[in-house]
Design an enzyme around this catalytic site. Structure first.
Site, short mmCIF file in Angstrom:
data_model
loop_
_atom_site.label_atom_id
_atom_site.label_comp_id
_atom_site.label_asym_id
_atom_site.label_seq_id
_atom_site.Cartn_x
_atom_site.Cartn_y
_atom_site.Cartn_z
N GLN A 160 0.82 -1.19 0.10
CA GLN A 160 0.11 -0.04 0.00
C GLN A 160 0.88 1.41 -0.10
O GLN A 160 0.34 2.26 -0.62
CB GLN A 160 -1.10 -0.14 1.19
N GLU A 202 -3.22 8.99 -1.58
CA GLU A 202 -2.89 9.75 -0.70
C GLU A 202 -1.63 10.89 -1.50
O GLU A 202 -0.80 11.15 -0.55
CB GLU A 202 -1.93 8.99 0.46
N ASP A 239 4.22 0.04 4.27
CA ASP A 239 2.97 -0.36 4.79
C ASP A 239 2.54 -1.27 3.90
O ASP A 239 1.94 -1.14 2.68
CB ASP A 239 1.76 0.88 4.99
N GLU A 282 4.84 -1.74 8.35
CA GLU A 282 3.47 -1.65 8.97
C GLU A 282 2.56 -2.69 8.43
O GLU A 282 2.65 -3.18 7.29
CB GLU A 282 2.82 -0.39 8.64
N ASP A 309 -1.32 -1.51 12.48
CA ASP A 309 -2.54 -0.57 12.31
C ASP A 309 -3.75 -1.45 12.24
O ASP A 309 -4.37 -1.32 13.30
CB ASP A 309 -2.27 -0.21 10.80
N LYS A 334 -4.60 6.13 14.95
CA LYS A 334 -5.40 7.00 14.14
C LYS A 334 -6.91 7.40 14.95
O LYS A 334 -7.39 6.37 15.34
CB LYS A 334 -6.11 6.15 13.08
N ARG A 363 -5.56 9.38 7.52
CA ARG A 363 -6.35 8.21 6.81
C ARG A 363 -6.19 8.58 5.18
O ARG A 363 -5.72 9.66 4.95
CB ARG A 363 -7.80 8.31 7.03
N SER A 364 -6.61 7.56 4.52
CA SER A 364 -6.47 7.83 2.87
C SER A 364 -7.70 9.00 2.50
O SER A 364 -7.34 9.72 1.63
CB SER A 364 -6.56 6.76 2.28
N LYS A 385 2.52 10.14 10.45
CA LYS A 385 2.43 9.55 9.00
C LYS A 385 1.08 10.36 8.37
O LYS A 385 -0.10 10.24 9.01
CB LYS A 385 2.18 8.37 9.01
P1 PGA Z 1 -6.36 3.93 5.02
O1 PGA Z 1 -4.93 3.69 4.92
O2 PGA Z 1 -6.76 5.31 5.80
O3 PGA Z 1 -6.87 3.75 3.66
O4 PGA Z 1 -6.96 2.65 6.12
C1 PGA Z 1 -3.87 4.06 5.77
C2 PGA Z 1 -3.13 3.06 6.35
O5 PGA Z 1 -3.32 1.82 6.02
O6 PGA Z 1 -2.11 3.48 7.19
ZN ZN Z 2 -1.72 0.97 7.40
#
Ligand code: PGA
Ligand code: ZN
Length: 425
Positions: A160, A202, A239, A282, A309, A334, A363-364, A385
């Site tokens: 990712q 992102e 990640d 991650e 995460d 988060k 977040r994304s 991050k």
């Molecule tokens: P997400 O991605 O906000 O889509 O969950 C961010 C991450 O995985 O760190």
């Molecule tokens: Zn993550």
């Protein structure tokens, strides 16, 4: 004292509806915050409440906004905005479900953060300073995405986030300078190879690669082209977000058209650790693979940060259990996974108590809201991050940190290598 709470629908970086909450105090001061949204969410997260139906792909938030304007506003009127734990407990009790799904995790987290902003405003201090309550703080090390992948790029590559970290920089500002050069160099390499195809969710380059390794090789070259020594000055952070393609011990790597078991996945990541200067990974394994996490950490926990995460979902009890079983050595923080400021803080504190690396994360799906920049400094998380080095929902957070670093002046200390849960080799 809280006079009123208002909710409204605003829009996030993916053009999707999200919840903004505004808290008005009797003094006339206010606090405001917006809920972010994930794409690769862990199953244990607070529930992002969406309307369903046909409008905006079922993602509208009129129910969550109505909860803020109705039940939540009624419950918080007259309460002391400085009593964050009391307010968060009241929100959780009002919701009554085990995942904030009734009111909506998005309604609750926006409200909880808006209350925090209102209390900081009432104290006359910037949020980070209000949170630090006089304790020393550090400016966190940024983790910055160069290529996006996984659920943020139509699974064009399995991994990712391909990111860089600059713990050897002397300041946050310098870490951004270095990263900006790497990002530029990566773009130039993509262009040269005819692979420049825009950016992922992102802001990292869209990963038009034939393999995960090609992405890693290109990142190495970008670091070198930018004039840095990979590892010494600019290191790699990944990640994997393995819950997106792994379940019940089977990992389906779409790009490489092969399926690995947990041991195979660990071996693959182990080869990457041998071949590239990776200092942080991650979610190397899926959220249901606790044994895999333990095995991976036993092998590599002394030389690499291993972050949970989806596996920990900003939950203090899960962080404590993971520490007890040595399943990893770092936790991603988060706020909207937890749903409240108090729960988020508890997860971070549990991570610190365990000697973990702690990383406050966006977040994304994001917005102009910069609350997390203040949380990462005020709570002295050490790492931060936010996504890539383009798009204003990302840059707003990096830029806010530059302002905080400047405001701290000679008091500012950059967390550097100390922020990582292992000693550099
Ligand atoms: P997400 O991605 O906000 O889509 O969950 C961010 C991450 O995985 O760190
Ligand atoms: Zn993550």
């Amino acid at each position: 004292t809280i006079a009123a709470v208002r909710g409204r629908r605003v829009w996030d970086s993916r053009g999707r509806p999200t919840v903004e909450a505004e808290v008005l105090l009797k003094s006339g001061l206010r606090g405001r915050a917006i809920a972010p949204a994930g794409a690769s969410t862990g199953t244990g997260e607070a529930l992002d409440r969406r309307d369903g139906g046909t409008a905006f792909g079922g993602l509208d938030v009129t129910g969550a906004v109505a909860a803020v304007n109705g039940e939540i506003a009624a419950a918080l009127a007259g309460r002391d905005a400085g009593d964050q734990p009391g307010i968060d407990a009241a929100l959780i009790a009002l919701d009554g479900s085990d995942n904030l799904g009734r009111l909506g995790g998005n309604a609750v987290v926006a409200t909880s953060m808006a209350v925090l902003h209102a209390a900081a405003n009432a104290s006359g201090q910037p949020l980070w300073r209000y949170l630090s309550a006089g304790r020393p703080v550090r400016i966190p090390v940024p983790e910055i995405q160069i290529f996006g992948g996984g659920a943020h790029a139509a699974r064009r590559v399995d991994v990712q986030d391909f990111m860089v970290m600059c713990p050897a920089a002397s300041s946050f500002a310098q870490a951004l300078d270095w990263t900006a050069e790497v990002y530029r160099a990566a773009g130039a390499l993509m262009k040269q190879a005819g692979k420049l195809q825009g950016v992922a969710d992102e802001g990292g380059f869209w990963p038009a690669f034939a393999s995960n390794e090609e992405a890693l090789d290109t990142l190495m070259r970008a670091i070198e082209d930018a004039g840095f020594k990979p590892g010494r000055e600019v290191a790699i952070s990944l990640d994997i977000a393995a819950s997106e393609f792994g379940r019940s011990g089977a990992y389906k790597l779409a790009l490489e058209q092969r399926e690995l078991d947990s041991a195979g996945m660990i071996a693959l990541l182990g080869r990457w650790l041998e071949s590239y200067p990776i200092i942080s990974i991650e979610d190397p394994l899926a959220e249901d693979d606790a044994e895999g996490f333990k095995a991976f950490t036993a092998l590599y926990g002394e030389r690499c940060q291993i972050i949970g995460d989806d596996f920990l979902v900003t939950n203090a009890a899960r962080v404590e259990a993971a520490a007890a079983s040595k399943a990893l050595n770092a936790v991603l923080i988060k706020p909207n996974q937890s749903g409240t400021v108090t729960g988020t803080r508890a997860a971070l504190d549990a991570g610190k108590a365990a000697g973990f690396g702690t990383i406050v994360s966006a977040r994304s799906g994001e917005t102009e809201d910069v609350t997390i920049a203040h949380l990462s400094v005020g709570w002295d998380a050490g790492q931060f991050k936010v996504g890539s080095f383009t798009r204003s929902e990302r840059m707003a957070k990096w830029n806010e940190m530059l302002r905080i670093e400047e405001e701290l002046g000679s008091e500012a200390s950059f967390a550097g290598w100390e922020a990582l849960p292992f000693a550099p080799q």
